[in-house]
Design a protein around this motif. Structure first.
Motif, mmCIF file in Angstrom:
data_model
loop_
_atom_site.group_PDB
_atom_site.id
_atom_site.type_symbol
_atom_site.label_atom_id
_atom_site.label_comp_id
_atom_site.label_asym_id
_atom_site.label_seq_id
_atom_site.Cartn_x
_atom_site.Cartn_y
_atom_site.Cartn_z
ATOM 1 N N SER A 1 -2.381 -1.523 -3.428
ATOM 2 C CA SER A 1 -2.531 -2.939 -3.074
ATOM 3 C C SER A 1 -3.983 -3.391 -3.209
ATOM 4 C CB SER A 1 -2.018 -3.190 -1.652
ATOM 5 O OG SER A 1 -2.890 -2.642 -0.680
ATOM 6 N N ARG A 2 -4.933 -2.504 -2.875
ATOM 7 C CA ARG A 2 -6.348 -2.884 -3.039
ATOM 8 C C ARG A 2 -6.674 -3.147 -4.502
ATOM 9 N NH1 ARG A 2 -7.178 1.109 0.974
ATOM 10 N NH2 ARG A 2 -7.651 2.684 -0.603
ATOM 11 N N ARG A 3 -6.139 -2.324 -5.385
ATOM 12 C CA ARG A 3 -6.395 -2.544 -6.806
ATOM 13 C C ARG A 3 -5.756 -3.840 -7.283
ATOM 14 N NH1 ARG A 3 -5.613 2.039 -11.541
ATOM 15 N NH2 ARG A 3 -5.575 0.619 -13.318
ATOM 16 N N VAL B 1 -5.515 -6.405 -5.375
ATOM 17 C CA VAL B 1 -6.089 -7.454 -4.528
ATOM 18 C C VAL B 1 -4.933 -8.265 -3.921
ATOM 19 C CG1 VAL B 1 -7.918 -9.176 -4.328
ATOM 20 C CG2 VAL B 1 -7.945 -7.562 -6.239
#
Length: 345
Positions: free
Chosen positions: A196-198, A200
């Motif tokens: 999810s961080r990748r 965003v």
């Protein structure tokens, strides 16, 4: 195929995700599947899935003729899938191709996990695999779906439905929510957070949240919940209550409930519990051996409460979760197994 994708020979032990693309398929959901399941993960030091696209025709004209897809595998690639993502298209009244429906039925008979994004629920229902099952689809097609498939228990006010071996997502962005839910189910919360961080993108929106939140353009001042959410996420181990959140936001508890309902489609307590449970899962994955400590550091209080919540929301006890996702676990092997879907909302 997207540069840096994991479309390689079927790597030993990797769970294979196959997407069927047919005429007039939606590019957005195809992109979501590629981003979540198809990219290499150098930040994790390993790939999560073996991913490929297939189509019943050598040339596939995508939605509204935006572009033509070529160079993908034939429909026979669906026969090797562990997870099969079915076509979704905006012209929901047009019958699906018989060969595609047959491939879906064969996959279901083999025990393959089936996934439908947005109008993909129509494809699954037309194949006959949703009879008597729960599913969701985009809210604007709810009446049409119910009229055509009355034996399917359609949930119209949720982001996605996990019914075990068949999972369906509502419109557009809910495809990302369901994709991350699948990653979390296969590889645990820590890996899902990395994905999810990748992207965003929010790491976790519960499937039971509302599909469509009517939110008029706000007049100044902006009443976004973002600051209070960030503040609470840094203090999950503290004995926070809804009253504490309201005081921090300088509003009454009733006003805070209204803002959560409008902006997030859930309640402050449900959001806080979900965040604490996600933190507990990450602590277990990182190797914390004492469940009382996990419960205390995540704000869930006691090991008994942690156990009850995990069984209800995730379908696993803390011990079972550690055996599946704890340090040193062979997650590639685990990804091949079936996890019972969450039973809570």
């Amino acid at each position: 195929m997207t540069q840096g994708s994991s479309h390689v020979d079927h790597a030993a032990g990797l769970h294979r995700v196959v997407v069927i693309v047919d005429e007039n398929s939606n590019p957005f959901e195809l992109g979501c599947a590629t981003e979540v399941f198809g990219l290499r993960r150098p930040e994790l030091g390993r790939d999560l899935y073996d991913f490929r696209l297939c189509s019943p025709e050598p040339r596939t004209l995508m939605r509204d003729g935006f572009f033509t897809l070529t160079g993908v595998a034939g429909l026979e690639a669906a026969e090797s899938a562990d997870t099969l993502i079915v076509p979704n298209r905006p012209d929901v009244e047009v019958p699906r191709r018989a060969a595609v429906l047959d491939a879906i039925r064969r996959a279901h008979a083999r025990g393959v996990r089936l996934v439908g994004f947005c109008s993909g629920a129509f494809t699954l229902a037309e194949a006959g695999v949703l009879d008597g099952r729960q599913a969701t689809a985009h809210w604007q097609w709810a009446d049409s779906f119910r009229a055509r498939f009355p034996s399917v228990r359609l949930e119209t006010d949720v982001l996605f439905v996990d019914d075990g071996d068949i999972l369906t997502a509502a419109g557009s962005a809910a495809a990302l929510d369901l994709g991350l839910h699948i990653v979390r189910r296969d590889h645990g919360a820590e890996v899902a957070n990395s994905v999810s961080r990748r992207l965003v993108f929010a790491a976790h929106r519960d499937g039971g949240q509302r599909q469509f939140v009517e939110r008029p353009v706000p007049k100044v001042p902006d009443e976004s919940l973002a600051p209070i959410l960030a503040w609470a996420q840094e203090r999950l181990d503290a004995p926070l209550t809804v009253s504490d959140l309201a005081a921090r936001a300088s509003v009454s508890p009733a006003t805070l409930h209204r803002r959560f309902h409008v902006q997030m489609g859930t309640t402050p307590l449900a959001w806080l519990t979900g965040e604490r449970l996600a933190l507990a899962c990450r602590l277990i994955e990182r190797g914390e051996p004492r469940f009382e400590t996990v419960a205390r550091q995540s704000g869930l209080g006691t090991a008994a409460n942690l156990r009850a919540l995990m069984r209800r929301k995730i379908g696993l006890t803390p011990l079972e979760y550690r055996r599946r996702f704890g340090p040193g676990i062979d997650r590639a092997k685990i990804g091949q197994e079936k996890m019972r879907p969450p039973t809570g909302g």
